[in-house]
Design a protein around this motif. Structure first.
Motif, PDB file in Angstrom:
ATOM      1  N   ASN A 116      -5.060  -1.564 -15.608  1.00  0.00           N
ATOM      2  CA  ASN A 116      -5.725  -1.567 -14.306  1.00  0.00           C
ATOM      3  C   ASN A 116      -4.856  -0.869 -13.265  1.00  0.00           C
ATOM      4  O   ASN A 116      -3.742  -0.416 -13.558  1.00  0.00           O
ATOM      5  CB  ASN A 116      -6.096  -2.992 -13.891  1.00  0.00           C
ATOM      6  CG  ASN A 116      -4.888  -3.843 -13.600  1.00  0.00           C
ATOM      7  OD1 ASN A 116      -3.791  -3.374 -13.341  1.00  0.00           O
ATOM      8  ND2 ASN A 116      -5.089  -5.153 -13.641  1.00  0.00           N
ATOM      9  N   ILE A 117      -5.336  -0.789 -12.048  1.00  0.00           N
ATOM     10  CA  ILE A 117      -4.644  -0.057 -10.986  1.00  0.00           C
ATOM     11  C   ILE A 117      -3.255  -0.626 -10.721  1.00  0.00           C
ATOM     12  O   ILE A 117      -2.276   0.115 -10.675  1.00  0.00           O
ATOM     13  CB  ILE A 117      -5.497  -0.051  -9.703  1.00  0.00           C
ATOM     14  CG1 ILE A 117      -6.734   0.828  -9.915  1.00  0.00           C
ATOM     15  CG2 ILE A 117      -4.691   0.438  -8.504  1.00  0.00           C
ATOM     16  CD1 ILE A 117      -7.743   0.769  -8.807  1.00  0.00           C
ATOM     17  N   ASP A 118      -3.135  -1.933 -10.547  1.00  0.00           N
ATOM     18  CA  ASP A 118      -1.837  -2.535 -10.237  1.00  0.00           C
ATOM     19  C   ASP A 118      -0.821  -2.294 -11.349  1.00  0.00           C
ATOM     20  O   ASP A 118       0.330  -1.941 -11.079  1.00  0.00           O
ATOM     21  CB  ASP A 118      -1.978  -4.030  -9.967  1.00  0.00           C
ATOM     22  CG  ASP A 118      -2.698  -4.316  -8.661  1.00  0.00           C
ATOM     23  OD1 ASP A 118      -2.678  -3.451  -7.753  1.00  0.00           O
ATOM     24  OD2 ASP A 118      -3.296  -5.397  -8.542  1.00  0.00           O
ATOM     25  N   ALA A 119      -1.238  -2.466 -12.592  1.00  0.00           N
ATOM     26  CA  ALA A 119      -0.336  -2.242 -13.722  1.00  0.00           C
ATOM     27  C   ALA A 119       0.052  -0.770 -13.817  1.00  0.00           C
ATOM     28  O   ALA A 119       1.207  -0.445 -14.132  1.00  0.00           O
ATOM     29  CB  ALA A 119      -0.983  -2.706 -15.020  1.00  0.00           C
ATOM     30  N   SER A 120      -0.885   0.116 -13.530  1.00  0.00           N
ATOM     31  CA  SER A 120      -0.599   1.554 -13.551  1.00  0.00           C
ATOM     32  C   SER A 120       0.435   1.918 -12.498  1.00  0.00           C
ATOM     33  O   SER A 120       1.364   2.683 -12.761  1.00  0.00           O
ATOM     34  CB  SER A 120      -1.883   2.351 -13.320  1.00  0.00           C
ATOM     35  OG  SER A 120      -2.799   2.127 -14.360  1.00  0.00           O
ATOM     36  N   LEU A 121       0.279   1.366 -11.310  1.00  0.00           N
ATOM     37  CA  LEU A 121       1.235   1.639 -10.241  1.00  0.00           C
ATOM     38  C   LEU A 121       2.608   1.059 -10.568  1.00  0.00           C
ATOM     39  O   LEU A 121       3.641   1.699 -10.307  1.00  0.00           O
ATOM     40  CB  LEU A 121       0.709   1.098  -8.914  1.00  0.00           C
ATOM     41  CG  LEU A 121      -0.510   1.829  -8.354  1.00  0.00           C
ATOM     42  CD1 LEU A 121      -1.122   1.050  -7.189  1.00  0.00           C
ATOM     43  CD2 LEU A 121      -0.161   3.251  -7.932  1.00  0.00           C
TER      44      LEU A 121
END
Length: 119
Positions: free
Chosen positions: A3-8
């Motif tokens: 997801n976005i948070d994990a990607s960041l």
């Protein structure tokens, strides 16, 4: 897929990573941010215009294919803008400390994150 948070979070594992975000370049809206180094909301809005201009220029020139990434090198920072292939109108934006970052590794990491991102 992440997801976005994990990607960041994954982007921030890079040496020299200062901050990053995922942006919808049609609206300039930020979907997620991490870190700093610059005002990420303002940078997202401005870089949305950069991506739109490059896309339009490519169309005007009749160039095929997509943008792999856009590099902006400043005196002490490197900015990487990478449109996502699987999610139309989004890009990943990463700010790096130029003295600590390895550009080749950073570009590979951003591509890897792009390949695995789930929106």
């Amino acid at each position: 897929m992440t997801n976005i948070d994990a990607s960041l979070q994954e982007l921030m594992t890079l040496d020299g990573a200062m901050g990053g975000c995922i942006v919808d370049y049609m609206s300039g809206m930020v979907l997620g941010t991490i870190g700093g180094g610059v005002d990420l909301e303002l940078a997202a809005a401005g870089n949305s215009q950069v991506v739109k201009a490059k896309v339009q220029t490519m169309k005007s020139l009749g160039l095929s294919g997509g943008i792999q990434d856009i590099l902006i090198t400043l005196e002490d920072q490197i900015h990487i803008i990478r449109p996502t292939a699987n999610h139309e109108d989004l890009f990943i934006y990463l700010v790096l400390d130029k003295t600590k970052a390895n550009l080749a590794l950073a570009r590979r990491k951003v591509k890897s994150v792009e390949d695995g991102i789930e929106i």
